[in-house]
Design a protein around this motif. Structure first.
Motif, PDB file in Angstrom:
ATOM      1  N   ASN A 150      -9.789 -35.023  -6.276  1.00  0.00           N
ATOM      2  CA  ASN A 150      -8.447 -34.320  -7.033  1.00  0.00           C
ATOM      3  C   ASN A 150      -7.419 -35.395  -6.893  1.00  0.00           C
ATOM      4  OD1 ASN A 150      -9.851 -32.161  -7.767  1.00  0.00           O
ATOM      5  ND2 ASN A 150      -9.514 -31.482  -5.704  1.00  0.00           N
ATOM      6  N   GLY A 151      -7.390 -36.769  -6.894  1.00  0.00           N
ATOM      7  CA  GLY A 151      -6.424 -37.742  -6.909  1.00  0.00           C
ATOM      8  C   GLY A 151      -5.923 -38.096  -5.670  1.00  0.00           C
ATOM      9  N   SER A 152      -6.639 -37.855  -4.390  1.00  0.00           N
ATOM     10  CA  SER A 152      -6.185 -38.247  -2.961  1.00  0.00           C
ATOM     11  C   SER A 152      -6.351 -39.955  -3.152  1.00  0.00           C
ATOM     12  CB  SER A 152      -6.925 -37.772  -1.992  1.00  0.00           C
ATOM     13  OG  SER A 152      -8.375 -38.277  -2.063  1.00  0.00           O
ATOM     14  N   ASN A 153      -7.201 -40.434  -4.090  1.00  0.00           N
ATOM     15  CA  ASN A 153      -7.290 -41.802  -3.932  1.00  0.00           C
ATOM     16  C   ASN A 153      -7.468 -42.154  -5.700  1.00  0.00           C
ATOM     17  OD1 ASN A 153      -8.345 -40.666  -1.498  1.00  0.00           O
ATOM     18  ND2 ASN A 153      -8.415 -43.283  -1.323  1.00  0.00           N
ATOM     19  N   ILE A 154      -7.068 -43.340  -6.000  1.00  0.00           N
ATOM     20  CA  ILE A 154      -7.115 -43.886  -7.393  1.00  0.00           C
ATOM     21  C   ILE A 154      -7.720 -45.219  -7.300  1.00  0.00           C
ATOM     22  CG2 ILE A 154      -6.144 -44.334  -9.474  1.00  0.00           C
ATOM     23  CD1 ILE A 154      -5.628 -41.382  -8.953  1.00  0.00           C
ATOM     24  N   GLU A 205     -10.041 -40.860 -10.594  1.00  0.00           N
ATOM     25  CA  GLU A 205      -9.359 -40.020  -9.623  1.00  0.00           C
ATOM     26  C   GLU A 205     -10.474 -39.640  -8.573  1.00  0.00           C
ATOM     27  OE1 GLU A 205      -6.982 -36.758 -10.450  1.00  0.00           O
ATOM     28  OE2 GLU A 205      -5.894 -38.051 -11.872  1.00  0.00           O
ATOM     29  N   ASP A 211      -4.090 -46.671  -5.017  1.00  0.00           N
ATOM     30  CA  ASP A 211      -3.248 -45.721  -4.768  1.00  0.00           C
ATOM     31  C   ASP A 211      -4.049 -44.731  -3.847  1.00  0.00           C
ATOM     32  OD1 ASP A 211      -0.726 -44.449  -4.424  1.00  0.00           O
ATOM     33  OD2 ASP A 211      -1.049 -43.104  -5.898  1.00  0.00           O
ATOM     34  N   ASN A 257      -3.070 -41.176  -1.007  1.00  0.00           N
ATOM     35  CA  ASN A 257      -2.055 -40.263  -0.237  1.00  0.00           C
ATOM     36  C   ASN A 257      -2.157 -40.171   1.214  1.00  0.00           C
ATOM     37  OD1 ASN A 257      -4.201 -38.697   0.353  1.00  0.00           O
ATOM     38  ND2 ASN A 257      -3.492 -36.869  -1.088  1.00  0.00           N
ATOM     39  N   GLU A 315     -10.378 -46.052 -14.784  1.00  0.00           N
ATOM     40  CA  GLU A 315      -9.657 -45.478 -13.632  1.00  0.00           C
ATOM     41  C   GLU A 315     -10.159 -44.251 -13.133  1.00  0.00           C
ATOM     42  OE1 GLU A 315      -5.112 -43.759 -13.100  1.00  0.00           O
ATOM     43  OE2 GLU A 315      -5.302 -45.965 -13.752  1.00  0.00           O
TER      44      GLU A 315
END
Length: 75
Positions: free
Chosen positions: A14-18, A11, A30, A32, A9
């Motif tokens: 910084n986690g905007s898309n997974i 990121e 995922d 945002n 997995e």
């Protein structure tokens, strides 16, 4: 570059898309962004297939010299 042969997995930004790589396929699970079109796209595994998230400026593309299922590149 990430191998499609290794389940993981990732990121992005910084986690905007997974992004998940599992069973030789890459899938955006995922994001945002407001429309989440990238999440609705099918998993990719073949050379030059891609997943694009325009709001977050993310492109995930499968790259292979042998037109098979080796690497996914995240830009």
């Amino acid at each position: 570059a990430y191998s499609l042969l290794e389940d993981q997995e990732i990121e992005i930004n910084n986690g905007s898309n997974i992004l998940v790589i599992k069973d030789g396929e890459a899938d955006m699970i995922d994001a945002n962004c407001p429309d989440k079109l990238c999440v609705k796209q099918k998993s990719i595994s073949k050379n030059n297939e891609n997943i694009i998230c325009l709001p977050n400026k993310v492109i995930v593309e499968v790259e292979s010299e042998e037109n098979s299922e080796y690497d996914a590149v995240v830009n």
